[in-house]
Scaffold this motif. Structure first.
Motif, PDB file in Angstrom:
ATOM      1  N   LEU A 106      44.201  53.299  -2.198  1.00 20.96           N
ATOM      2  CA  LEU A 106      43.203  54.109  -1.749  1.00 20.96           C
ATOM      3  C   LEU A 106      43.042  55.481  -2.674  1.00 20.96           C
ATOM      4  O   LEU A 106      42.353  56.239  -2.415  1.00 20.96           O
ATOM      5  CB  LEU A 106      43.434  54.688  -0.415  1.00 20.96           C
ATOM      6  CG  LEU A 106      43.660  53.633   0.778  1.00 20.96           C
ATOM      7  CD1 LEU A 106      43.776  54.433   2.025  1.00 20.96           C
ATOM      8  CD2 LEU A 106      42.058  53.154   0.826  1.00 20.96           C
ATOM      9  N   LEU A 107      43.789  55.495  -3.654  1.00 16.74           N
ATOM     10  CA  LEU A 107      43.671  56.614  -4.642  1.00 16.74           C
ATOM     11  C   LEU A 107      42.480  57.031  -5.361  1.00 16.74           C
ATOM     12  O   LEU A 107      42.011  58.028  -5.372  1.00 16.74           O
ATOM     13  CB  LEU A 107      44.947  56.323  -5.658  1.00 16.74           C
ATOM     14  CG  LEU A 107      45.086  57.646  -6.544  1.00 16.74           C
ATOM     15  CD1 LEU A 107      46.629  58.006  -6.979  1.00 16.74           C
ATOM     16  CD2 LEU A 107      44.455  57.403  -7.870  1.00 16.74           C
ATOM     17  N   PRO A 108      41.912  55.797  -6.067  1.00 19.79           N
ATOM     18  CA  PRO A 108      40.693  56.018  -6.575  1.00 19.79           C
ATOM     19  C   PRO A 108      39.463  56.855  -5.704  1.00 19.79           C
ATOM     20  O   PRO A 108      38.928  57.822  -6.042  1.00 19.79           O
ATOM     21  CB  PRO A 108      40.221  54.917  -7.095  1.00 19.79           C
ATOM     22  CG  PRO A 108      41.542  54.053  -7.242  1.00 19.79           C
ATOM     23  CD  PRO A 108      42.186  54.420  -6.302  1.00 19.79           C
ATOM     24  N   ALA A 109      39.369  56.122  -4.520  1.00 22.32           N
ATOM     25  CA  ALA A 109      38.236  56.642  -3.690  1.00 22.32           C
ATOM     26  C   ALA A 109      38.570  58.045  -2.785  1.00 22.32           C
ATOM     27  O   ALA A 109      37.691  59.134  -2.911  1.00 22.32           O
ATOM     28  CB  ALA A 109      38.118  55.829  -2.313  1.00 22.32           C
ATOM     29  N   THR A 110      40.072  58.114  -2.829  1.00 18.18           N
ATOM     30  CA  THR A 110      40.476  59.509  -2.305  1.00 18.18           C
ATOM     31  C   THR A 110      40.368  60.672  -3.366  1.00 18.18           C
ATOM     32  O   THR A 110      39.947  61.625  -3.141  1.00 18.18           O
ATOM     33  CB  THR A 110      41.898  59.356  -1.759  1.00 18.18           C
ATOM     34  OG1 THR A 110      41.848  58.387  -0.814  1.00 18.18           O
ATOM     35  CG2 THR A 110      42.487  60.795  -1.066  1.00 18.18           C
TER      36      THR A 110
END
Length: 595
Positions: free
Chosen positions: A546-550
């Motif tokens: 979820l890091l890139p979207a977050t």
């Protein structure tokens, strides 16, 4: 019987046997292909987003594309539960076969799936379903590969042997990038550009009345790497059919020591569940955010935030992967000597300390014009109650307020800006330097009036950004890094970018190289597959995936292109603290066959 230190030292120094090389090759080759399948989507996220999420504005579309990528990560823990139990009940080998079949066919079907113009809303729904199938398969893949190799490795070389498995994720990403570059270069060089279609299938037009066009690879050529994965599936199946069951599992089965309920034993008993929680928060969570920051977010950042064209971005990242991948073996081997824990936690700490200056240097080097333009102050003055969080994962919200419209346009241009509280009910104003531009309320307008307001506002903002030095037209930005072909890297600018990206990869190898051996050593044989798979995939699937979207959403919301890095920094520091206090040391000396 446990080995004494003399035996371990002798085992560590002896060369790898032919059978051990076969085990590593069989496990690693199949895993490389599986990661290749999974990463194709991540590498092509922005292009696929334009195919399957055309009903949404561009800024929202980028986040939806990343969230579809993240869907595969969200379900990985469930795959870990299903296939982890299978691996502990029926064996490592046959679980391997199941995961590769699911992954291979899911990837092939992504290449066959019609876009939004053909199938409407069904297309993105099916796309996300296929991504989830990939995630389920990958949830069972890593644990099996790590356990299989570790249970074949001599005690003094577990870190080194399992480090080959750790390289597979990066090699899979590298392979996907190389295939994309080759196909992209050929397709765009031999086929004409295609018109850009809107959600209704009609051609979109430029401001001057000419049709908007896209490269042939973006229109249809992106499907070829997905379709070609069917050949990798056949190779992977052949390789895995040659594998034998792991000696530790066979020994346990012969002794009748198998767990009859591995999930209940692994997570229903506090003594084992506690280990899983410590492994998740004190090891894997930090490893995950460093891994995805250094590879996927770095690629996304270079392409979508600092506006380097996708071909050049892929070339630069590919070279950094080539230069940095050996670090997995180095740190895996080093962990056999000094332990796993200090290397992993040191990588998390160094990443947390250096991310802000490193990403700022990346911007300054790759796109100097954009970096210089960030010195111009930009503010959005608005009624803060009308400002929404910019991106909505469910797609149900309508961002029509003057504040949301202004911030979305600035985020799309990678502008740094601050939000200032205005009066209640006021229409948002954008101030760029000394130029003030009023936004508009889309909900209060309709038809031609809405289109006219949108066109006028965007032109005024873009003119002001251009005057402030923002390089909005890529072809006219002579300062941005650009590579003509794969070996076009020998300039100071491009070599510096590769050095920065390689540094990020080295941090990845520090936290990831010793991880497989560390996790294997934490759990007993009877629940090892289940026990290590769940914390690994929760950490990498949820904290990492979820890091890139977050990070992108945080940056857009705050108006600072670096703000999203706080997510990775906070999680990495959490892991350093919890890992230091609770993760056991000295596991590299453990005899995993005696349990």
């Amino acid at each position: 019987m446990a080995m004494n230190q003399t035996d371990v030292a002798a085992t560590r120094s002896r060369p790898m046997t032919a059978e051990e090389r076969k085990v590593i090759m069989a496990s690693s080759a199949g895993t490389v292909f599986e990661w290749y399948d999974f990463y194709l989507y991540g590498s092509l996220a922005s292009i696929i987003g334009a195919q399957f999420f055309t009903a949404f504005p561009e800024a929202t579309r980028n986040v939806f594309a990343l969230l579809a990528f993240a869907a595969g990560f969200i379900v990985r823990p469930f795959g870990a539960l299903v296939f982890g139990a299978m691996g502990d009940l029926i064996g490592r080998k046959y679980t391997f076969l199941a995961t590769i079949l699911i992954m291979g066919f899911s990837t092939f079907l992504v290449g066959m799936l019609p876009g939004y113009q053909s199938w409407g809303v069904a297309a993105p729904i099916i796309l996300i379903a296929l991504r989830m199938a990939q995630g389920l398969a990958l949830g069972g893949e890593y644990g099996g590969a790590a356990v299989y190799v570790a249970e074949h490795a001599p005690p003094g070389q577990r870190g080194y042997f399992t480090a080959f498995i750790q390289t597979t994720a990066t090699i899979g990403l590298l392979l996907s990038l190389i295939v994309i570059l080759l196909v992209q270069g050929y397709i765009n060089g031999h086929y004409p550009d295609q018109p850009i279609l809107d959600a209704a299938g009609a051609a979109t037009m430029n401001a001057d009345g000419t049709p908007a066009m896209m490269k042939a690879f973006n229109a249809w050529g992106w499907r070829i790497p997905f379709l070609g994965s069917i050949f990798l599936l056949l190779i992977s199946l052949y390789i895995r059919l040659q594998m034998n069951e792991s000696p530790a599992f066979k020994k346990m089965k012969e002794e009748g020591a198998q767990s009859k309920a591995p999930l209940r034993e692994a997570f229903g008993q506090w003594k084992n569940a506690k280990i899983a929680i410590i492994a998740l928060l004190g090891l894997v969570a930090g490893q995950a955010v460093v891994w995805y920051s250094g590879q996927f977010y770095a690629l996304f950042y270079v392409q979508n935030v600092i506006k380097v064209d996708s071909f050049t971005a892929n070339v630069l990242v590919a070279w950094s992967l080539i230069l940095g991948t050996g670090g997995f073996l180095f740190f895996g081997s080093l962990s056999d000597k000094i332990g796993r824990k200090p290397i992993i936690l040191a990588g998390c700490l160094i990443a947390a300390i250096t991310y802000f200056p490193v990403f700022e240097l990346l911007t300054k080097t790759a796109n100097p014009a954009l970096y210089a333009a960030h010195q111009t102050p930009i503010t959005v003055t608005a009624d803060l109650d009308s400002c929404s969080f910019q991106f909505n994962p469910t797609g149900t919200a309508k961002f029509t307020s003057s504040c949301d419209i202004a911030k979305a346009l600035l985020a799309k241009s990678s502008a740094n800006y601050s939000t200032v509280a205005g009066t209640a009910g006021q229409v948002a104003e954008v101030k760029i330097g000394e130029t003030v531009i009023a936004s508009y309320e889309a909900g209060a307008l309709s038809g031609d009036d809405a289109k006219a307001a949108k066109t006028a506002f965007e032109k005024s903002v873009n003119d002001a950004l251009t005057a402030a030095g923002y390089p909005l037209v890529a072809d006219k930005n002579e300062t941005v890094a650009k590579a003509a072909h794969f070996f076009d890297i020998f300039t100071g600018q491009k070599l510096t970018i590769i050095a920065i990206l390689t540094y990020l990869i080295v941090l990845v190898t520090m936290v990831y190289g010793p991880m497989a051996a560390m996790l294997v050593e934490l759990f007993p044989t009877r629940i090892r597959y289940s026990g290590l798979s769940l914390p690994y995939h929760i950490g990498n699937g949820w904290f990492g995936g979820l890091l890139p979207a977050t990070a992108f959403a945080i940056s857009a919301q705050t108006g600072n292109i670096y703000a999203g890095l706080w997510y990775a920094i906070v999680v990495a520091l959490m892991t350093v603290v919890i890992g230091t206090l609770f993760v056991p040391g000295g596991t590299h000396k453990k005899d995993i066959f005696s349990e």
